[in-house]
Design a protein around this motif. Structure first.
Motif, PDB file in Angstrom:
ATOM      1  N   ALA A 102      14.122 -14.343   1.851  1.00 17.16           N
ATOM      2  CA  ALA A 102      13.929 -13.852   0.481  1.00 17.16           C
ATOM      3  C   ALA A 102      14.985 -12.799   0.152  1.00 17.16           C
ATOM      4  O   ALA A 102      15.406 -12.017   1.006  1.00 17.16           O
ATOM      5  CB  ALA A 102      12.531 -13.258   0.327  1.00 17.16           C
ATOM      6  N   ARG A 103      15.415 -12.794  -1.108  1.00 16.83           N
ATOM      7  CA  ARG A 103      16.430 -11.832  -1.551  1.00 16.83           C
ATOM      8  C   ARG A 103      15.760 -10.529  -1.962  1.00 16.83           C
ATOM      9  O   ARG A 103      14.748 -10.517  -2.687  1.00 16.83           O
ATOM     10  CB  ARG A 103      17.215 -12.399  -2.726  1.00 16.83           C
ATOM     11  CG  ARG A 103      17.799 -13.777  -2.511  1.00 16.83           C
ATOM     12  CD  ARG A 103      19.016 -13.761  -1.644  1.00 16.83           C
ATOM     13  NE  ARG A 103      20.153 -13.154  -2.324  1.00 16.83           N
ATOM     14  CZ  ARG A 103      21.397 -13.199  -1.852  1.00 16.83           C
ATOM     15  NH1 ARG A 103      21.644 -13.796  -0.706  1.00 16.83           N
ATOM     16  NH2 ARG A 103      22.397 -12.647  -2.522  1.00 16.83           N
ATOM     17  N   LYS A 158      16.200 -10.510   5.967  1.00 15.84           N
ATOM     18  CA  LYS A 158      16.597 -10.417   7.369  1.00 15.84           C
ATOM     19  C   LYS A 158      17.793  -9.483   7.520  1.00 15.84           C
ATOM     20  O   LYS A 158      17.844  -8.647   8.436  1.00 15.84           O
ATOM     21  CB  LYS A 158      16.945 -11.799   7.919  1.00 15.84           C
ATOM     22  CG  LYS A 158      17.340 -11.805   9.392  1.00 15.84           C
ATOM     23  CD  LYS A 158      17.673 -13.201   9.861  1.00 15.84           C
ATOM     24  CE  LYS A 158      17.963 -13.210  11.362  1.00 15.84           C
ATOM     25  NZ  LYS A 158      19.063 -12.293  11.730  1.00 15.84           N
ATOM     26  N   GLN A 159      18.773  -9.605   6.610  1.00 13.22           N
ATOM     27  CA  GLN A 159      19.947  -8.736   6.656  1.00 13.22           C
ATOM     28  C   GLN A 159      19.556  -7.283   6.393  1.00 13.22           C
ATOM     29  O   GLN A 159      20.070  -6.352   7.036  1.00 13.22           O
ATOM     30  CB  GLN A 159      20.967  -9.203   5.628  1.00 13.22           C
ATOM     31  CG  GLN A 159      22.277  -8.445   5.643  1.00 13.22           C
ATOM     32  CD  GLN A 159      23.271  -9.014   4.645  1.00 13.22           C
ATOM     33  OE1 GLN A 159      23.123 -10.141   4.171  1.00 13.22           O
ATOM     34  NE2 GLN A 159      24.284  -8.221   4.315  1.00 13.22           N
ATOM     35  N   GLU A 160      18.643  -7.065   5.472  1.00 12.42           N
ATOM     36  CA  GLU A 160      18.180  -5.716   5.177  1.00 12.42           C
ATOM     37  C   GLU A 160      17.455  -5.113   6.374  1.00 12.42           C
ATOM     38  O   GLU A 160      17.632  -3.926   6.704  1.00 12.42           O
ATOM     39  CB  GLU A 160      17.249  -5.749   3.958  1.00 12.42           C
ATOM     40  CG  GLU A 160      16.674  -4.409   3.549  1.00 12.42           C
ATOM     41  CD  GLU A 160      17.711  -3.476   2.933  1.00 12.42           C
ATOM     42  OE1 GLU A 160      17.376  -2.298   2.714  1.00 12.42           O
ATOM     43  OE2 GLU A 160      18.848  -3.918   2.681  1.00 12.42           O
ATOM     44  N   HIS A 182      24.402  -7.119  -4.812  1.00 15.87           N
ATOM     45  CA  HIS A 182      23.283  -6.237  -5.125  1.00 15.87           C
ATOM     46  C   HIS A 182      22.014  -6.701  -4.437  1.00 15.87           C
ATOM     47  O   HIS A 182      21.069  -5.916  -4.291  1.00 15.87           O
ATOM     48  CB  HIS A 182      23.064  -6.173  -6.637  1.00 15.87           C
ATOM     49  CG  HIS A 182      24.109  -5.388  -7.361  1.00 15.87           C
ATOM     50  ND1 HIS A 182      24.360  -4.070  -7.104  1.00 15.87           N
ATOM     51  CD2 HIS A 182      24.993  -5.754  -8.316  1.00 15.87           C
ATOM     52  CE1 HIS A 182      25.334  -3.644  -7.878  1.00 15.87           C
ATOM     53  NE2 HIS A 182      25.744  -4.642  -8.617  1.00 15.87           N
ATOM     54  N   GLU A 183      21.956  -7.960  -4.054  1.00 11.70           N
ATOM     55  CA  GLU A 183      20.819  -8.492  -3.319  1.00 11.70           C
ATOM     56  C   GLU A 183      21.293  -9.091  -2.012  1.00 11.70           C
ATOM     57  O   GLU A 183      22.374  -9.686  -1.956  1.00 11.70           O
ATOM     58  CB  GLU A 183      20.087  -9.568  -4.133  1.00 11.70           C
ATOM     59  CG  GLU A 183      19.273  -9.023  -5.286  1.00 11.70           C
ATOM     60  CD  GLU A 183      18.484 -10.134  -5.964  1.00 11.70           C
ATOM     61  OE1 GLU A 183      19.027 -11.250  -6.062  1.00 11.70           O
ATOM     62  OE2 GLU A 183      17.348  -9.895  -6.372  1.00 11.70           O
ATOM     63  N   LEU A 240      19.891  -2.159   0.560  1.00  6.94           N
ATOM     64  CA  LEU A 240      19.484  -0.788   0.900  1.00  6.94           C
ATOM     65  C   LEU A 240      18.200  -0.366   0.186  1.00  6.94           C
ATOM     66  O   LEU A 240      18.046   0.793  -0.190  1.00  6.94           O
ATOM     67  CB  LEU A 240      20.609   0.202   0.577  1.00  6.94           C
ATOM     68  CG  LEU A 240      21.883   0.116   1.417  1.00  6.94           C
ATOM     69  CD1 LEU A 240      22.886   1.169   0.965  1.00  6.94           C
ATOM     70  CD2 LEU A 240      21.588   0.270   2.887  1.00  6.94           C
ATOM     71  N   ILE A 241      17.270  -1.300   0.018  1.00  5.79           N
ATOM     72  CA  ILE A 241      16.035  -0.948  -0.680  1.00  5.79           C
ATOM     73  C   ILE A 241      15.030  -0.275   0.248  1.00  5.79           C
ATOM     74  O   ILE A 241      14.248   0.589  -0.166  1.00  5.79           O
ATOM     75  CB  ILE A 241      15.398  -2.207  -1.338  1.00  5.79           C
ATOM     76  CG1 ILE A 241      14.338  -1.805  -2.366  1.00  5.79           C
ATOM     77  CG2 ILE A 241      14.799  -3.122  -0.271  1.00  5.79           C
ATOM     78  CD1 ILE A 241      14.891  -1.116  -3.564  1.00  5.79           C
ATOM     79  N   LEU A 242      15.042  -0.634   1.534  1.00  5.54           N
ATOM     80  CA  LEU A 242      14.048  -0.108   2.464  1.00  5.54           C
ATOM     81  C   LEU A 242      14.492   1.195   3.130  1.00  5.54           C
ATOM     82  O   LEU A 242      13.667   2.055   3.428  1.00  5.54           O
ATOM     83  CB  LEU A 242      13.726  -1.144   3.544  1.00  5.54           C
ATOM     84  CG  LEU A 242      12.975  -2.390   3.077  1.00  5.54           C
ATOM     85  CD1 LEU A 242      12.812  -3.376   4.222  1.00  5.54           C
ATOM     86  CD2 LEU A 242      11.614  -2.017   2.508  1.00  5.54           C
TER      87      LEU A 242
END
Length: 373
Positions: free
Chosen positions: A262-263, A228-230, A223-224, A267-269
Motif C-alpha cells: 500500500a502507498r 514496506k519501504q516506509e 511523495h508516496e 516519512l509519515i511514520l
C-alpha cells in the motif's frame, strides 16, 4: 505525405461544416417530401433533395467566412456594441448573398418553363426567407461562440487545476523539506549525548545516519512510497534510537502482510514514532513500548502508533511540535477529506495516533497529477 497538425485543423473544420449542412439538407428535404406526399401533391424525392441540398450547400459556402469574422469579433464591455453592429451588417450581407446564390442555382436547375424570371424569383425569396436567413446566420455565430466559450472554460479549468497542483506539489515539497533538518538535528543531538557515554555507539549511529540521509535528502523521491519501504526506513531510525535508549525502548510491530504494498506518504511514520519516543519513552525511567500496527479495513489503510508513556497534558500540547503538525498538513494536501488523523490519550497511559487513508497500491493523484515525480 505527412500533414502537419497546423494544416489539419482547417480541413477538419471544413469537413464538420460539410457534414453539418448535409444533415441540414437531408432533414428539410425529407420534411418537404413527406409534406408533399401527405397532401397528395406530386412528391419527388429527387427534387426535394436537390432543392434543399442547394440551399444547404449555399450556406456551407459562406460558413467559413462567417466563422472567420466571428473569431475576430469578441463580446466584452469595450467591444460588444461594435461587434454587434458588424454582425448585423454581416448577417444582412450574407443572408442576401445566400438567397441570391440559391435563387440562381434553383433557377438554372429546378425551374419549369412557366416559372417567374430570375429577378422576380430572387425578390420573392428575399421577402419570404430573409428573416429566416438572419436566424440561420445568428445560429451559426451562436454555435461558434458557445463552443468557443466552452473551450475557453475548459482551458481555464485545466489551467486552474494545473496551478493548484503546482501549489500542492510546492507545499508538499516544503513540508517534506522541513522534516529533513528536524530529523537531522534530533539525531545529531542523540550522537552528542552518546559521545559522552559510548563513543562506539555514537560512531555506529553516524554510520547509520549517513545511510538515512541518503534516503531523506533524495530530491527525486516520490511523495508516496510503499509501506514496506516506509517501514524499512523506520526500522533504520529505530535502530539508532535503540542504541541510545538500550533496554528502555522496546518496539512491537503488527503489520498485516496485505498492506505492505500500500502507498503511504513518505516519512509519515518516523515523526510520529519520534514524538512517541521523545514525549512517551524519554521522560520515563522504566522501559517503554512503542507499538506500530497496519490493517486494511473497508478499502482504507489504517495505521496506528501508540506508546505507554505519560500521555499529553492537554489537547493543546497535542498540536505542538513540527512532526505532528507537519504530518497533519501533508495528509490534508495529499488526501483532502479522504483521510482521518486522530490523536488521543489512552486510559491506561500513553498516546494513540491513528491515520486512515485510501488503500491503493498505485501512485495517487494530487489535483489531477500523480503524487510521485
Amino acid at each position: 505525405m505527412k500533414v502537419s497538425s497546423r494544416n489539419k485543423s482547417p480541413w477538419l473544420e471544413l469537413a464538420v461544416i460539410f457534414f453539418a449542412w448535409t444533415l441540414y439538407g437531408l432533414f428539410f428535404a425529407s420534411q418537404a417530401y413527406i409534406s408533399e406526399a401527405h397532401f397528395g401533391r406530386n412528391a419527388s424525392w429527387q427534387r426535394a433533395l436537390g432543392i434543399w441540398m442547394t440551399c444547404a450547400y449555399s450556406w456551407a459556402l459562406v460558413t467559413p467566412p462567417i466563422l472567420w469574422l466571428a473569431r475576430r469579433l469578441q463580446f466584452n464591455r469595450q467591444t460588444w456594441r461594435r461587434s454587434l453592429l458588424i454582425h448585423l451588417l454581416a448577417a444582412t450581407f450574407f443572408s442576401t448573398l445566400v438567397l441570391l446564390l440559391y435563387s440562381i442555382l434553383r433557377y438554372l436547375f429546378f425551374t419549369s418553363d412557366n416559372a417567374p424570371s430570375l429577378m422576380r424569383s430572387f425578390r420573392n425569396l428575399l421577402i419570404i426567407e430573409f428573416h429566416a436567413s438572419l436566424l440561420i446566420y445568428s445560429a451559426i455565430v451562436g454555435i461558434y461562440y458557445g463552443l468557443n466559450y466552452y473551450r475557453e472554460y475548459k482551458r481555464r479549468e485545466l489551467a486552474a487545476a494545473q496551478l493548484a497542483n503546482q501549489l500542492s506539489q510546492a507545499q508538499l515539497d516544503a513540508l517534506r523539506k522541513q522534516l529533513h533538518p528536524h530529523f537531522l538535528f534530533n539525531t545529531l543531538n542523540t550522537v552528542a549525548i552518546l559521545m559522552e557515554e559510548d563513543t562506539k555507539a555514537a560512531r555506529e549511529i553516524l554510520v547509520r545516519l549517513s545511510d538515512l540521509l541518503r534516503v531523506t535528502l533524495d530530491k527525486n523521491k516520490a511523495h508516496e512510497v510503499a509501506l514496506k519501504q516506509e517501514l524499512d526506513f523506520l526500522q533504520s531510525y529505530l535502530e539508532i534510537e535503540q542504541m541510545r535508549f538500550q533496554d528502555r525502548l522496546r518496539v512491537h510491530l503488527e503489520i498485516d502482510p496485505k498492506t505492505l504494498d500500500a502507498r503511504v506518504p513518505d516519512l509519515i511514520l518516523q515523526p510520529i514514532v519520534e514524538n512517541a519516543i521523545r514525549h512517551g519513552i524519554a521522560p520515563r525511567a522504566l522501559p517503554g513500548i512503542v507499538e506500530i500496527r497496519s490493517a486494511q479495513i473497508n478499502g482504507d489503510l489504517c495505521l496506528e502508533v501508540r506508546d505507554n508513556g505519560k500521555g499529553f497534558d492537554n489537547e493543546l500540547s497535542m498540536d505542538k511540535g513540527l512532526g505532528l503538525a507537519n504530518t497533519k498538513a501533508r495528509l490534508e494536501q495529499l488526501y483532502g477529506d479522504r483521510h482521518r488523523f486522530e490523536i488521543a490519550n489512552l486510559d491506561e497511559g500513553g498516546v494513540r495516533v491513528n491515520i486512515t487513508i485510501p488503500f491503493h497500491t498505485q501512485a495517487m493523484t494530487v489535483n489531477g497529477k500523480e503524487s510521485s515525480r
